[in-house]
Motif scaffolding. Structure first.
Motif, mmCIF file in Angstrom:
data_model
loop_
_atom_site.group_PDB
_atom_site.id
_atom_site.type_symbol
_atom_site.label_atom_id
_atom_site.label_comp_id
_atom_site.label_asym_id
_atom_site.label_seq_id
_atom_site.Cartn_x
_atom_site.Cartn_y
_atom_site.Cartn_z
ATOM 1 N N VAL A 238 -8.045 4.428 37.784
ATOM 2 C CA VAL A 238 -9.079 4.590 36.769
ATOM 3 C C VAL A 238 -10.185 5.447 37.375
ATOM 4 O O VAL A 238 -10.441 5.399 38.582
ATOM 5 N N LEU A 239 -10.828 6.244 36.528
ATOM 6 C CA LEU A 239 -11.889 7.132 36.970
ATOM 7 C C LEU A 239 -13.234 6.457 36.714
ATOM 8 O O LEU A 239 -13.551 6.094 35.572
ATOM 9 N N THR A 240 -14.023 6.291 37.767
ATOM 10 C CA THR A 240 -15.307 5.609 37.662
ATOM 11 C C THR A 240 -16.457 6.583 37.909
ATOM 12 O O THR A 240 -16.246 7.710 38.353
ATOM 13 N N ARG A 241 -17.645 6.116 37.660
ATOM 14 C CA ARG A 241 -18.839 6.948 37.876
ATOM 15 C C ARG A 241 -18.949 7.337 39.351
ATOM 16 O O ARG A 241 -18.575 6.570 40.225
ATOM 17 N N PRO A 242 -19.529 8.514 39.630
ATOM 18 C CA PRO A 242 -19.644 8.963 41.022
ATOM 19 C C PRO A 242 -20.855 8.403 41.764
ATOM 20 O O PRO A 242 -20.974 8.565 42.974
ATOM 21 N N ASP A 243 -21.771 7.745 41.046
ATOM 22 C CA ASP A 243 -23.049 7.376 41.651
ATOM 23 C C ASP A 243 -23.166 5.902 42.021
ATOM 24 O O ASP A 243 -24.274 5.387 42.200
ATOM 25 N N HIS A 244 -22.050 5.203 42.144
ATOM 26 C CA HIS A 244 -22.124 3.792 42.524
ATOM 27 C C HIS A 244 -22.634 3.654 43.958
ATOM 28 O O HIS A 244 -22.179 4.368 44.863
ATOM 29 N N PRO A 245 -23.570 2.742 44.202
ATOM 30 C CA PRO A 245 -24.108 2.578 45.557
ATOM 31 C C PRO A 245 -23.143 1.905 46.519
ATOM 32 O O PRO A 245 -23.324 1.986 47.730
ATOM 33 N N SER A 246 -22.124 1.220 45.997
ATOM 34 C CA SER A 246 -21.178 0.530 46.882
ATOM 35 C C SER A 246 -19.814 0.421 46.215
ATOM 36 O O SER A 246 -19.671 0.583 44.998
ATOM 37 N N GLY A 247 -18.804 0.102 47.040
ATOM 38 C CA GLY A 247 -17.465 -0.119 46.505
ATOM 39 C C GLY A 247 -17.414 -1.311 45.580
ATOM 40 O O GLY A 247 -16.602 -1.360 44.650
ATOM 41 N N THR A 248 -18.274 -2.294 45.806
ATOM 42 C CA THR A 248 -18.320 -3.485 44.954
ATOM 43 C C THR A 248 -18.662 -3.097 43.522
ATOM 44 O O THR A 248 -18.033 -3.579 42.568
ATOM 45 N N ASP A 249 -19.654 -2.228 43.372
ATOM 46 C CA ASP A 249 -20.034 -1.774 42.027
ATOM 47 C C ASP A 249 -18.906 -0.972 41.383
ATOM 48 O O ASP A 249 -18.657 -1.093 40.180
ATOM 49 N N ARG B 250 -25.347 -7.360 40.455
ATOM 50 C CA ARG B 250 -26.711 -7.446 39.915
ATOM 51 C C ARG B 250 -27.746 -7.778 40.985
ATOM 52 O O ARG B 250 -28.949 -7.794 40.709
ATOM 53 N N LEU B 251 -27.304 -8.063 42.195
ATOM 54 C CA LEU B 251 -28.230 -8.461 43.252
ATOM 55 C C LEU B 251 -28.932 -7.243 43.845
ATOM 56 O O LEU B 251 -28.302 -6.220 44.103
ATOM 57 N N PRO B 252 -30.229 -7.342 44.106
ATOM 58 C CA PRO B 252 -30.935 -6.238 44.766
ATOM 59 C C PRO B 252 -30.625 -6.221 46.259
ATOM 60 O O PRO B 252 -30.193 -7.228 46.831
ATOM 61 N N VAL B 253 -30.826 -5.088 46.893
ATOM 62 C CA VAL B 253 -30.648 -4.983 48.336
ATOM 63 C C VAL B 253 -31.576 -5.982 49.014
ATOM 64 O O VAL B 253 -32.754 -6.103 48.653
ATOM 65 N N SER B 254 -31.044 -6.730 49.988
ATOM 66 C CA SER B 254 -31.832 -7.756 50.663
ATOM 67 C C SER B 254 -32.376 -7.239 51.994
ATOM 68 O O SER B 254 -31.934 -6.200 52.505
ATOM 69 N N SER B 255 -33.294 -7.974 52.576
ATOM 70 C CA SER B 255 -33.902 -7.555 53.839
ATOM 71 C C SER B 255 -32.899 -7.582 54.981
ATOM 72 O O SER B 255 -32.883 -6.684 55.831
ATOM 73 N N LEU B 256 -32.045 -8.600 55.020
ATOM 74 C CA LEU B 256 -31.049 -8.677 56.078
ATOM 75 C C LEU B 256 -30.018 -7.558 55.940
ATOM 76 O O LEU B 256 -29.591 -6.962 56.924
#
Length: 249
Positions: A65-76, A198-204
Motif C-alpha cells: 500500500v502507498l502511504t504518505r511520505p511525511d510520517h515521522p515514524s514507521g509506527t505512524d 497520538r502520543l507526543p514526543v516525550s523527554s526520554l
C-alpha cells in the motif's frame, strides 16, 4: 488473524533507495517479504512511501500500500497502512517487521505472534530482546539495551549499558551481569497501535532517540520475548557489502 506489516521508505540519508538494493539477485524488500511469509502470519503487506517500491513489490507477487511520505515514524506509517486495508476487525495482532532486515528469521516473528495467541492474556505491545555476548555490543550506542522486570516487561531502554555497575570496572561488566539488547521487531494490538500514533514526543525519547521510551513514559507495558538469533539490519553501503558476502558464502 496476525497481520505482518513492513514499513519501507525510499529516502535514506546513508543509503537512498534502500528497499530496492540488489542482494544476490533479489531486492532487499523482496527478501524481507519472503522471510515474513515463512512465519505464522495470515497476511504480509509492505507499507511504502514510494510508487517505485509499491510497483516492485507487486511485480514479484507481494502486496503493498502507498502511504504518505511525511510520517515521522514507521509506527505512524503502519497505522495508515492498516486503515488503507480497511482495518479488518478480525486482526488481533499487527507485527511490525523492519524492511531493512533481509535475514529476519521466521522464528523471531513467531516468538512475538505467539504472545498474542490468547486474546485474554495478550499484551498491548511486544518486542524482541537478545542476550549481549560481546563488549562491542554492550558499549555500542547503535545497539539499544533493555532491562526487564520479573514478568519480562521492559523497565527502560537505553543506548548506554544498563545497569551501571558501580562496584566493577566496565571491562568486567559483561562477566558480572546478563545484559540484553533490544531488536527492533514489534507487535501490537490494533487499538494500541492507533493510540501510540497520538502520543507526543516525550523527554526520554528525545534524549535517547528511542521511540519506545515514549510508550513507556505514557504508561504502556512492553512485553519482551527472548531470542538467541542475531539481527542484521542494513543502513550503509558497507552493510550491503556484508550482506552480499553472507549470501555468497
Amino acid at each position: 488473524m496476525v497481520l505482518g506489516l513492513i514499513p519501507a521508505r525510499y529516502a535514506s540519508t546513508r543509503l537512498p533507495g534502500k528497499p530496492l538494493v540488489d542482494l544476490g539477485g533479489q531486492s532487499m524488500i523482496q527478501r524481507v517479504v519472503a522471510q515474513a511469509r515463512q512465519a505464522r502470519l495470515s497476511r504480509v503487506v509492505v507499507a511504502t512511501d514510494d510508487e517505485r517500491i509499491r510497483r516492485h513489490v507487486e511485480e514479484f507477487g507481494g502486496e503493498a500500500v502507498l502511504t504518505r511520505p511525511d510520517h515521522p515514524s514507521g509506527t505512524d506509517r503502519l497505522w495508515e497502512a492498516f486503515q488503507q486495508l480497511g482495518s479488518p476487525a478480525d486482526v488481533h495482532c499487527i507485527v511490525n517487521i523492519q524492511g531493512d532486515e533481509p535475514f529476519i528469521h521466521p522464528a523471531q516473528i513467531n516468538a512475538l505472534a505467539d504472545l498474542f495467541g490468547d486474546e485474554a492474556t495478550a499484551p498491548d505491545i511486544a518486542t524482541l530482546v537478545k542476550p549481549v555476548v560481546t563488549a562491542e555490543e554492550l558499549f555500542s550506542p547503535h545497539l539499544p539495551k533493555v532491562v526487564l522486570n520479573q514478568r519480562g516487561q521492559a523497565l527502560y531502554f537505553s543506548r548506554h549499558p544498563l545497569p551501571f555497575q558501580r562496584q566493577h570496572a566496565p571491562a568486567e561488566w559483561l562477566a558480572q551481569h546478563r545484559y540484553l539488547r533490544h531488536l527492533g521487531l514489534y507487535a501490537y494490538r490494533p487499538r494500541v497501535l492507533e493510540q501510540l500514533t497520538r502520543l507526543p514526543v516525550s523527554s526520554l525519547e528525545a534524549a535517547e532517540s528511542l521511540e519506545q521510551l515514549r510508550w513507556l513514559e505514557a504508561g504502556y507495558q512492553i512485553q519482551c520475548a527472548e531470542t538467541e538469533l542475531e539481527a542484521f539490519g542494513i543502513d550503509t553501503p558497507e552493510d550491503v557489502d556484508k550482506a552480499r558476502a553472507r549470501l555468497a558464502s
